[in-house]
Structures are given as structure tokens and as C-alpha cells.
Design an enzyme around this catalytic site. Structure first.
Site, mmCIF file in Angstrom:
data_model
loop_
_atom_site.group_PDB
_atom_site.id
_atom_site.type_symbol
_atom_site.label_atom_id
_atom_site.label_comp_id
_atom_site.label_asym_id
_atom_site.label_seq_id
_atom_site.Cartn_x
_atom_site.Cartn_y
_atom_site.Cartn_z
ATOM 1 N N HIS A 1 -1.275 11.388 -1.624
ATOM 2 C CA HIS A 1 -2.611 10.927 -1.265
ATOM 3 C C HIS A 1 -3.562 12.079 -0.974
ATOM 4 C CE1 HIS A 1 -5.790 9.625 1.539
ATOM 5 N NE2 HIS A 1 -5.780 8.502 0.850
ATOM 6 N N HIS B 1 0.824 -1.204 0.000
ATOM 7 C CA HIS B 1 0.000 0.000 0.000
ATOM 8 C C HIS B 1 0.864 1.263 0.000
ATOM 9 C CE1 HIS B 1 -3.211 2.554 2.252
ATOM 10 N NE2 HIS B 1 -3.534 2.503 0.976
#
Length: 250
Positions: A59, A17
Site C-alpha cells: 500500500h 480490504h
């Protein structure tokens, strides 16, 4: 392309991730290096656009949390973003780590034979152009690759734009809760997979998605017991922060 990928899923069961999970600053090359160190063959990352339309990894909509800068990412040029320290927040060992461009990551992943899931992560108001430009850049950077990057997004408009721009690149619909009309969404976007929060998945839903001919990936799976249960349900991929707890398999 999509029918072929539905029959032959080229990605491994475990996906790192944001590059290296919690072991390194997220969405940096340091993270990808951790993935390689732990034997991972695939990673996921978030990609958005700078003010001058360069595809880069981040992000959040702002740079505040994961760098020493402040402000909205969409208002900063890539030259400005490249000056930020995106690693120091994680520890002195990572100080000076840069916000990489998608081109930086593509060069690293292709050199290391690492497969990539690109989450298209648009800043507010930039859904369609981000989907289009990320898809075009991915197609250019991975031209001739045996396995292209997998494009995913929570934003249907971004996926639709990616589909129109580069229909040959595989796509996945990303969601927290699986909507009742998931079949229609996957069909409309010609997706190869559905990616969901593992807490939202049941054995019955997993069976239905697989029987419909789609691949299934869950995030963010950090507990080995959860991983075994999900794999037993037929889940094809697990995105994890804990590369140290979930050893790479294949």
C-alpha cells in the site's frame, strides 16, 4: 465489456480490504487465507512496481510500516523485497510472511475461485507505467478466467494507461470525495464503476450514479449499521476490514 458488466455485476456485496482486513497483515497471502476462512468470495489489494518492474502488493510508498525493511519501494528490486518480513509487525503468528507478487496472488485467487479488485497504487513518478504494466500482467495472469480482475485507482493517469494497454479489463474510478465531474471521468475512462469513501456518499448521489448505469462500491465499511444503510441505497459492494463483523453473504 463495460456495458455487459454494467448490466451484470459479477462481484459479491462484500470485499475483503487488502486481503484480510485487520485480521492479518495487509496485502499478504495470509490475508487472503483469512478472507477464504471467513467465506469471502472477493478481495481487494494494492499493486505497485518494484525497481525491476515486477508487480507486487504494497500500500505505502515505503516498506517501513508493513515490513522489517526501510526505504522507498520503487528503489528495491523484487529480489530485495522478497527478503523482507511483511508479517511480523502484525504478530508472531505471521512472522516471515512475504510481500507477494501479483502472480502469487493470481494463482491463489484462481485456485480458490476468489474474485479480485486490483487497486493500481503507483509510487510517485510512476503513474503511467504502473497502470500499463499492472493491466498487462493482470490480463496475462487471468487469461481465460470467467471473471477478470477489476482494476481501480485514484490516479487517472494510471487508469488511462491501463485502459490503453488492456481495454477489455473492467475499470473503476476510485475517489475519496466524489467530484462534480464524475460522469465525465467515468465516461472518458470507460469505467464500469465508481468506488468512493462511504462517508462521502449520500442517498441522492448513490441514486444518480446508479441511474447513470454504473456500479457503486464503498470503502472502508466496518460497521454493520453502515453496511445495511449503504446497501439500502443501492450500493453494489462494500470493502471492509472487519470480516468478523460483516459475514459474507453472496
Amino acid at each position: 465489456m463495460s456495458q455487459h458488466l454494467k448490466q451484470s455485476w459479477p462481484y459479491p456485496e462484500l470485499v475483503a480490504h487488502r486481503g484480510g482486513g485487520t485480521l492479518a497483515p495487509e496485502n499478504t497471502l495470509a490475508g487472503f487465507r483469512e478472507g477464504i476462512r471467513y467465506g469471502y468470495r472477493a478481495a481487494e489489494c494494492d499493486v505497485k512496481l518494484s525497481a525491476d518492474n515486477v508487480c507486487f502488493l504494497l500500500h505505502d510508498d515505503t516498506v517501513d510500516r508493513t515490513s522489517n525493511g526501510q526505504g522507498e519501494a520503487k528503489l528495491k528490486t523484487m529480489a530485495e523485497l522478497s527478503m523482507l518480513d511483511a508479517g511480523g509487525w502484525k504478530g508472531a503468528a505471521f512472522a516471515g510472511e512475504a510481500l507477494p507478487t501479483l502472480a502469487n496472488v493470481a494463482a491463489y485467487c484462481r485456485a480458490q475461485d476468489m474474485l479480485l479488485n486490483i487497486e493500481i497504487k503507483p509510487c510517485p513518478g510512476r503513474f503511467e507505467e504502473t497502470g500499463r504494466l499492472v493491466a498487462q500482467e493482470a490480463a496475462r495472469l487471468w487469461a481465460g478466467a470467467a471473471v477478470p480482475p477489476l482494476l481501480s485507482s485514484f490516479e487517472i493517469d494510471a487508469l488511462r494507461a491501463a485502459q490503453a494497454a488492456e481495454p477489455a479489463l473492467p475499470r473503476a474510478f476510485l475517489c475519496e470525495d466524489i467530484p462534480a465531474n464524475w460522469r465525465e471521468i467515468l465516461r472518458e475512462l470507460d469505467c464500469v464503476a465508481l468506488h468512493c469513501d462511504h462517508h462521502a456518499l449520500t442517498a441522492e448521489l448513490a441514486r444518480d450514479i446508479k441511474q447513470a448505469g454504473y456500479q457503486l462500491l464503498c470503502y472502508t465499511v466496518n460497521d454493520p449499521a453502515d453496511a445495511e444503510r449503504l446497501l439500502a441505497w443501492g450500493v453494489d459492494g462494500l470493502c471492509t476490514d472487519r470480516l468478523d463483523l460483516l459475514p459474507a453473504r453472496r
